[in-house]
Design a protein around this motif. Structure first.
Motif, PDB file in Angstrom:
ATOM      1  N   SER A  31       9.924  42.599 -21.645  1.00 37.82           N
ATOM      2  CA  SER A  31       9.760  42.796 -23.144  1.00 37.82           C
ATOM      3  C   SER A  31      10.588  43.723 -23.840  1.00 37.82           C
ATOM      4  CB  SER A  31       8.318  42.801 -23.630  1.00 37.82           C
ATOM      5  OG  SER A  31       7.703  43.666 -22.579  1.00 37.82           O
ATOM      6  N   ALA A  32      10.710  44.835 -22.969  1.00 38.77           N
ATOM      7  CA  ALA A  32      11.460  45.830 -23.648  1.00 38.77           C
ATOM      8  C   ALA A  32      12.811  45.677 -23.990  1.00 38.77           C
ATOM      9  CB  ALA A  32      11.601  47.265 -22.495  1.00 38.77           C
ATOM     10  N   GLY A  33      13.590  44.768 -23.232  1.00 40.07           N
ATOM     11  CA  GLY A  33      14.858  44.304 -23.417  1.00 40.07           C
ATOM     12  C   GLY A  33      15.010  43.047 -24.369  1.00 40.07           C
ATOM     13  N   ALA A  34      13.851  42.403 -24.657  1.00 34.91           N
ATOM     14  CA  ALA A  34      13.799  41.214 -25.079  1.00 34.91           C
ATOM     15  C   ALA A  34      14.279  41.109 -26.760  1.00 34.91           C
ATOM     16  CB  ALA A  34      12.442  40.276 -25.248  1.00 34.91           C
ATOM     17  N   ARG A  35      15.252  40.469 -26.992  1.00 35.78           N
ATOM     18  CA  ARG A  35      15.536  40.413 -28.338  1.00 35.78           C
ATOM     19  C   ARG A  35      15.254  39.244 -29.159  1.00 35.78           C
ATOM     20  NH1 ARG A  35      21.932  40.705 -27.590  1.00 35.78           N
ATOM     21  NH2 ARG A  35      21.212  39.646 -25.876  1.00 35.78           N
ATOM     22  N   VAL A  36      14.407  38.397 -28.447  1.00 31.11           N
ATOM     23  CA  VAL A  36      13.548  37.121 -28.858  1.00 31.11           C
ATOM     24  C   VAL A  36      12.302  37.403 -28.663  1.00 31.11           C
ATOM     25  CG1 VAL A  36      13.077  34.729 -29.020  1.00 31.11           C
ATOM     26  CG2 VAL A  36      15.371  35.541 -28.794  1.00 31.11           C
ATOM     27  N   ARG A  37      11.369  37.761 -29.579  1.00 27.14           N
ATOM     28  CA  ARG A  37      10.029  37.833 -29.211  1.00 27.14           C
ATOM     29  C   ARG A  37       9.048  36.989 -29.805  1.00 27.14           C
ATOM     30  NH1 ARG A  37      12.759  42.470 -30.139  1.00 27.14           N
ATOM     31  NH2 ARG A  37      12.839  42.162 -32.144  1.00 27.14           N
ATOM     32  N   LEU A  38       7.873  36.604 -29.323  1.00 24.67           N
ATOM     33  CA  LEU A  38       7.020  35.749 -29.414  1.00 24.67           C
ATOM     34  C   LEU A  38       6.077  36.401 -30.581  1.00 24.67           C
ATOM     35  CD1 LEU A  38       5.491  32.801 -29.055  1.00 24.67           C
ATOM     36  CD2 LEU A  38       4.018  34.165 -27.504  1.00 24.67           C
ATOM     37  N   GLU A  39       5.956  35.779 -31.570  1.00 22.67           N
ATOM     38  CA  GLU A  39       4.911  35.911 -32.633  1.00 22.67           C
ATOM     39  C   GLU A  39       3.782  35.714 -32.617  1.00 22.67           C
ATOM     40  OE1 GLU A  39       5.979  36.882 -36.747  1.00 22.67           O
ATOM     41  OE2 GLU A  39       6.908  38.567 -35.725  1.00 22.67           O
ATOM     42  N   GLU A  40       3.584  34.183 -32.647  1.00 17.18           N
ATOM     43  CA  GLU A  40       2.499  33.417 -32.319  1.00 17.18           C
ATOM     44  C   GLU A  40       2.769  31.911 -31.679  1.00 17.18           C
ATOM     45  OE1 GLU A  40       0.989  32.192 -36.066  1.00 17.18           O
ATOM     46  OE2 GLU A  40      -0.933  31.730 -35.105  1.00 17.18           O
ATOM     47  N   LEU A  41       1.927  31.541 -30.962  1.00 18.45           N
ATOM     48  CA  LEU A  41       1.832  30.181 -30.333  1.00 18.45           C
ATOM     49  C   LEU A  41       0.671  29.369 -30.904  1.00 18.45           C
ATOM     50  CD1 LEU A  41       3.112  28.841 -28.092  1.00 18.45           C
ATOM     51  CD2 LEU A  41       1.284  29.705 -26.322  1.00 18.45           C
ATOM     52  N   PHE A  42       0.941  28.328 -31.383  1.00 22.14           N
ATOM     53  CA  PHE A  42      -0.143  27.616 -31.901  1.00 22.14           C
ATOM     54  C   PHE A  42       0.046  26.113 -31.980  1.00 22.14           C
ATOM     55  CE2 PHE A  42       3.103  28.430 -35.077  1.00 22.14           C
ATOM     56  CZ  PHE A  42       3.347  27.080 -36.022  1.00 22.14           C
ATOM     57  N   LEU A  43      -1.029  25.441 -32.137  1.00 25.50           N
ATOM     58  CA  LEU A  43      -0.831  23.955 -32.147  1.00 25.50           C
ATOM     59  C   LEU A  43      -0.663  23.653 -33.700  1.00 25.50           C
ATOM     60  CD1 LEU A  43      -3.973  22.922 -29.924  1.00 25.50           C
ATOM     61  CD2 LEU A  43      -1.690  22.423 -29.529  1.00 25.50           C
ATOM     62  N   PRO A  44       0.102  22.584 -33.631  1.00 26.22           N
ATOM     63  CA  PRO A  44       0.520  22.427 -35.234  1.00 26.22           C
ATOM     64  C   PRO A  44      -0.590  21.810 -35.929  1.00 26.22           C
ATOM     65  CG  PRO A  44       1.851  21.039 -33.701  1.00 26.22           C
ATOM     66  CD  PRO A  44       1.106  22.141 -32.876  1.00 26.22           C
ATOM     67  N   PRO A  45      -0.991  22.267 -37.215  1.00 22.51           N
ATOM     68  CA  PRO A  45      -2.080  21.672 -37.703  1.00 22.51           C
ATOM     69  C   PRO A  45      -1.578  19.897 -38.155  1.00 22.51           C
ATOM     70  CG  PRO A  45      -0.876  22.913 -39.409  1.00 22.51           C
ATOM     71  CD  PRO A  45      -0.245  23.251 -37.928  1.00 22.51           C
ATOM     72  N   ARG A  46      -3.012  19.425 -38.175  1.00 20.96           N
ATOM     73  CA  ARG A  46      -2.797  17.992 -38.524  1.00 20.96           C
ATOM     74  C   ARG A  46      -2.124  17.767 -39.954  1.00 20.96           C
ATOM     75  NH1 ARG A  46      -7.672  14.126 -37.768  1.00 20.96           N
ATOM     76  NH2 ARG A  46      -7.743  15.220 -35.845  1.00 20.96           N
ATOM     77  N   GLY A  47      -1.065  17.102 -40.005  1.00 24.14           N
ATOM     78  CA  GLY A  47      -0.217  17.128 -41.237  1.00 24.14           C
ATOM     79  C   GLY A  47      -1.123  16.221 -42.264  1.00 24.14           C
ATOM     80  N   GLU A  48      -0.579  15.974 -43.338  1.00 25.49           N
ATOM     81  CA  GLU A  48      -1.083  15.298 -44.633  1.00 25.49           C
ATOM     82  C   GLU A  48      -0.868  13.793 -43.937  1.00 25.49           C
ATOM     83  OE1 GLU A  48      -2.604  15.420 -47.704  1.00 25.49           O
ATOM     84  OE2 GLU A  48      -3.350  17.157 -46.864  1.00 25.49           O
TER      85      GLU A  48
END
Ligand SMILES: Cc1cc2nc3c(=O)[nH]c(=O)nc-3n(C[C@H](O)[C@H](O)[C@H](O)COP(=O)(O)OP(=O)(O)OC[C@H]3O[C@@H](n4cnc5c(N)ncnc54)[C@H](O)[C@@H]3O)c2cc1C
Ligand code: SF4
Ligand code: SF4
Lengths: 268, 691
Positions: free
Chosen positions: A225-242
């Motif tokens: 993670s120290a060297g990572a330039r792409v970092r995970l912000e959030e993992l989520f299940l996409p909300p059910r769309g309209e």
């Protein structure tokens, strides 16, 4: 014909309930079954088949935690000759570039004609590592191979490989590539052999070379993670769309309802 | 001549035995009494012959004649050394003369069948050559033996001026012919003397030629069939041969399975020599009927051809590396994967040839070599990782019981014994079944196995059985999520290591709980527990449990009178492999008003539905699915409902109903469903009990 195959241990999430960890930084893993990335299984088979035809040494290599040794043992059981485990707590949280850098460091200094990767991994599905490796090692790359043959005779460096691979628009083409090269392997390129429980037990005592960051000559700041330039912000299940609707009931009821809806909305 | 012939015979046999000497061991010297009994009943008594009426009777007559006349043949040879040796009195002379008539008649019928009737089973779809010429040659040799002997006797009668009369019809007939020829042609005594002598030598020559010919073709069985019956497998057919008779530790084995002739046990090679090429096995084989690559008879024939080619009578043994691979070339992998291990072939074979062990042993080799049908890789990996072939989550294995529990508590019912579990909350329980935690006790363990635990259709049969258990007031528990697949099919598909791992987990889970009997609704699990696990407690199939309860009056069934005709399909692993044909039939008979018929292929001759568990993931290429063929048989018997007692029979036959468009007029049910349906409504029964 020496070959290095990069393999990854991934979770099989089929049938499991996907539960996001609190904080959205990962998944609850309790229900997952772990195993070799499907694409990598084909890559190992391709490597072993090439070895069976042309001789040489196949080295399987993975970057991951202690449990990930499992996929190396499996690769040995399939016919790989050597196994290298890049294992260091400091690797945790690496992005694809970080993984590729560590792999490249381990690959450098080994003699090889071909570096095989899976086309993508079944979990993150980035399809980047193979490409990055080619870049880092300054090697030609052919992605998504569906057929792979190498020119015989030359042995060692200097040979060529003929690769059939998928390109856009459903086309396939055949290319010739100078060796050494990186080839990423698509599923279906062969029929991977079965690995029996006995096969795995037979290689239980085989040596696996374990290398940490220091052994690879990498600095702590480049790792994980120290060297990572792409970092995970959030993992989520996409909300059910309209407008999305989940049909419930028995299979027959669902099908009936679906046909009705398609009729009503002009889909049929 | 005699010495030469006998020397040739002994030499040929010795050469043939070379392969048996090089083979793996077969421990077949135990239980000599039982072996002797088999030799008398199945060998000399020919008890398996009459299953095919005409062919069987013809064979019994020729075999009987062979026994009677072997004495004659021996004494005729003795006659060459000392005159009068062959004279065993007029009684034997009459018997053997009549026998000659019978044998000639039987040979005529046999030849007629070979040439004119030509039953389908005589020619195998996969055979490269016909064995009819060999069969006719042998018939001709037998007939010439009969005729030579008759000419020998007949000429003697004329020479001695005696008549044989009705006591010796064959000799008399020839005597009459000779007499007539002598009178009309005015032939001299010396000519008759010549005929007499010639017939004698012809008989002896033909006999010795016949003997030497036997070990060269399919008539080796004349010599090897009796020993083959004597050494046949005594264990239940559902019990598989272990990977090695010498090393019990599977992981310590150098090689696993059979990849060359020498890996087979000597008895299995004796099998191969003894095959009569009669085709009864393939005639009963569902995989052959379905048009797959498999014909069990061809396994024997091809192995025998390989044995003769690689262990030639003259010249050196061909080393294994210079032969076509036994597994993969001589015998195709498609053949091996098409077998459902149903055992119909073994049940049909008149000389007790074994197939299932051989097929499994060759599969063991394929699995060890990584050569497995692609469609089986996922289910096997799932078995390893999740304990079931479907890849379902292990912790959900007991959920069907929780479902029952929810339903039961909604109805205010509680499973028997549920209040015995210690601690606060009562264990999840539904109808007659609850989940046992380690340390718990129940009277009976219900081993569900993967199919009943996870397949929604089969869960319904498990629920029906649970309802029956509740009726019986039984105290029954399951292993819940600690149960894993029995591994029965994994083992039969050749994955011994996986089977051993699964067995270990189940045995551990069982050890942690107390119970005194095991019941299962899956015949494959039954077979695994009985024969693969070696569990010492009694293991019952649910049909046996239900039949017991019906007999003891615990289950009071109302009539089913829906105007439909029912037929019972015997699951291979309940019937043939575990000998239970009666319990299911007793249950059907106990349901008032239920009309049931038998299919032609029933009980020991039952026709496999397509195979269990992993077989569902491995459909061999075929012309017609086994399940569809089975439905044809049920329809031919006039049945609309097929009752079975195995989850996989149910699935295969239900699929076949759909694929053959019979949805409207045929149905398949499990015995448990039928019984649950015919029980008096449960709540009423409960109330009347508590009242
Ligand atoms: C076209 C494209 C689309 C993308 N779409 C998304 C998206 O929709 N959402 C998103 O979040 N991200 C996306 N990404 C980014 C991706 O998720 C991340 O880059 C990811 O971290 C890449 O790593 P990976 O584990 O998937 O490896 P991949 O690059 O997919 O793995 C390929 C191969 O590299 C080798 N390999 C990988 N890891 C190891 C290891 N640890 N040890 C040994 N060998 C290894 C194996 O041979 C493997 O088969 C996308 C990327 C691309 C190129
Ligand atoms: S066991 Fe059944 S499927 Fe296998 S060869 Fe014998 S009859 Fe055929
Ligand atoms: S194995 Fe038995 S049943 Fe089959 S052809 Fe040979 S003798 Fe006949």
């Amino acid at each position: 014909m020496n070959i290095i195959v990069c393999i990854k241990r991934v979770a099989d999430t089929s049938e499991a309930e996907i539960v996001i960890q609190r904080g959205g930084q990962g998944l609850e893993e309790e229900d997952f079954a772990w195993g070799i990335n499907e694409w990598d299984n084909f890559a190992v088979e391709a490597a072993v088949q090439l070895k069976e035809q042309h001789g040489g040494v196949v080295t399987a290599m993975t970057l991951g935690g202690e449990d990930d040794e499992e996929v190396l043992r499996r690769a040995l059981a399939m016919g790989c000759d050597e196994a290298v485990h890049l294992c260091d707590e400091a690797f945790a949280g690496a992005d694809a570039w970080g993984i590729a850098k560590a792999l490249a460091a381990a690959v450098r200094g080994r003699s090889y004609d071909l570096l095989l990767c899976g086309a993508v991994s079944g979990d993150a599905g980035g399809g980047q590592v193979g490409g990055f490796l080619a870049g880092l090692l300054d090697l030609p790359l052919v992605a998504l191979a569906t057929c792979l043959e190498v020119g015989s005779g030359n042995g060692g460096t200097g040979g060529v490989a003929r690769v059939r691979h998928e390109v856009e628009s459903g086309l396939e083409r055949v290319v010739e590539v100078d060796l050494p090269a990186v080839v990423t392997v698509q599923t279906g390129i062969n029929e991977p052999r079965y690995v029996s429980i006995r096969g795995i037990r037979k290689v239980a005592g085989a040596e696996v070379q374990v290398l940490d960051g220091a052994a690879l000559g990498l600095q702590a700041a480049e790792l994980g993670s120290a060297g990572a330039r792409v970092r995970l912000e959030e993992l989520f299940l996409p909300p059910r769309g309209e407008g999305a609707e989940v049909l419930e009931g028995s299979d027959e009821e669902i099908v009936q309802r679906l046909v009705e809806m398609l009729h009503q909305r002009g889909g049929l | 001549m005699l010495a030469l012939a006998l020397a040739t015979l002994v030499w040929v046999l010795w050469q043939r035995l070379a392969l048996l000497r090089a083979a793996a061991p077969s421990p077949r010297w135990d239980h000599l009494g039982e072996r002797l009994r088999r030799l008398l009943v199945i060998g000399f008594g020919q008890s398996r012959q009459p299953r095919y009426r005409v062919a069987g009777i013809v064979h019994i007559l020729i075999f009987g004649g062979f026994l009677v006349l072997s004495l004659r043949s021996m004494t005729l040879i003795g006659e060459a050394f000392s005159a009068g040796y062959a004279d065993l009195g007029s009684g034997y002379a009459a018997v053997k003369d009549w026998t000659g008539v019978v044998v000639l008649g039987a040979c005529a019928v046999a030849a007629w069948r070979r040439v004119v009737v030509r039953p389908a089973r005589y020619h195998d779809r996969h055979a490269r050559s016909s064995h009819t010429p060999e069969a006719l040659l042998i018939l001709a040799l037998i007939c010439s033996l009969m005729l030579a002997d008759a000419a020998y006797e007949g000429s003697a009668l004329v020479l001695e001026g005696k008549g044989g009369g009705w006591r010796m019809p064959l000799a008399s007939l020839l005597a009459w012919v000779f007499g007539a020829v002598q009178q009309t042609g005015g032939a001299e005594q010396p000519l008759l003397g010549g005929i007499h002598l010639a017939a004698f030598w012809i008989h002896n020559a033909v006999l010795l030629f016949f003997l030497c010919l036997l070990p060269l073709g399919k008539h080796f069985h004349v010599l090897s069939a009796l020993p083959n019956v004597f050494f046949s497998k005594l264990e239940p057919s559902g019990k598989l041969k272990p990977p090695s008779h010498l090393e019990a530790d599977f992981d310590a084995l150098e090689v696993v399975g059979v990849s060359k002739l020498e890996d087979l046990g000597w008895k299995e090679l004796l099998d191969v020599y003894s095959c009569t090429d009669c085709g009864r096995c393939s005639d009963h084989c569902p995989a052959y009927a379905a048009g797959t690559a498999l014909s069990p008879r061809m396994l024997s024939i091809k192995m025998r051809e390989a044995a003769y080619a690689h262990y030639p009578l003259r010249g050196k043994v061909v080393p294994p590396e210079q032969r076509p691979a036994l597994v993969g070339e001589t015998i195709g992998t498609a053949e091996l994967w098409a077998c459902t291990t149903c055992g119909a072939c073994e049940e049909a074979c008149p000389v007790m040839i074994e197939y299932v062990d051989k097929v499994v042993d060759m599969r063991r080799h394929l699995v060890d070599d990584g050569r497995l049908p692609a469609s089986l890789q996922k289910p096997l990996a799932a078995l390893e990782k999740r304990g079931n072939p479907y890849g379902k989550m292990a912790r959900k294995r007991g959920d069907w019981v929780d479902g029952l529990a929810a339903e039961a508590s909604a109805n205010g019912n509680r499973a028997v014994g549920s209040d015995r579990s210690e601690g606060g909350d009562p264990a999840p329980c539904g109808k007659g079944v609850r989940i046992l935690a380690p340390g718990d006790t129940a009277e009976v363990l219900y081993f569900t196995d993967s199919c009943a635990a996870f397949d929604p259709r089969i869960q319904r049969t498990a629920v029906a059985f649970a309802e029956i258990l509740l009726h019986c007031g039984a105290d029954v528990g399951t292993l819940g999520k600690d149960e894993v697949d029995s591994g029965h099919e994994a083992r039969r598909f050749g994955e011994e290591g996986l089977f051993l791992a699964l067995r270990e987990q189940n045995l551990l889970a069982m050890e942690q709980r107390k119970f005194s009997r095991i019941v299962t609704s899956d015949p494959h699990a039954l077979n695994a527990l009985r024969h693969d696990y070696g569990v010492e407690l009694p293991v019952l199939h649910h049909s046996q449990w239900i039949a017991e309860s019906v007999a003891s009056g615990e289950l009071n069934m109302q009539g089913i009178d829906d105007g439909r005709t029912y037929t019972y399909h015997d699951p291979c692993y309940l019937g043939r492999h575990n000998g239970e044909y009666q319990a299911p039939r007793q249950i059907l008979a106990a349901i008032p008003g239920l009309r049931s018929v038998e299919m032609e292929r029933c009980a020991g001759r039952s026709f496999c539905c397509g195979g269990g568990s992993l077989s569902l993931f491995n459909e061999p290429e075929c012309e017609r699915r086994m399940g569809e063929i089975r439905l044809d048989m049920a329809a031919a018997a006039g049945a609309q409902v097929v009752v079975t007692a195995c989850p996989f029979c149910l699935i295969n036959l239900e699929d076949a109903i759909k694929t053959s468009g019979r949805d409207e007029h045929m149905e398949v049910v499990d015995l448990a469903e039928l019984v649950a349906q015919s029980l008096a409504p449960q709540s009423a029964a409960m109330e009347s009990e508590s009242a």
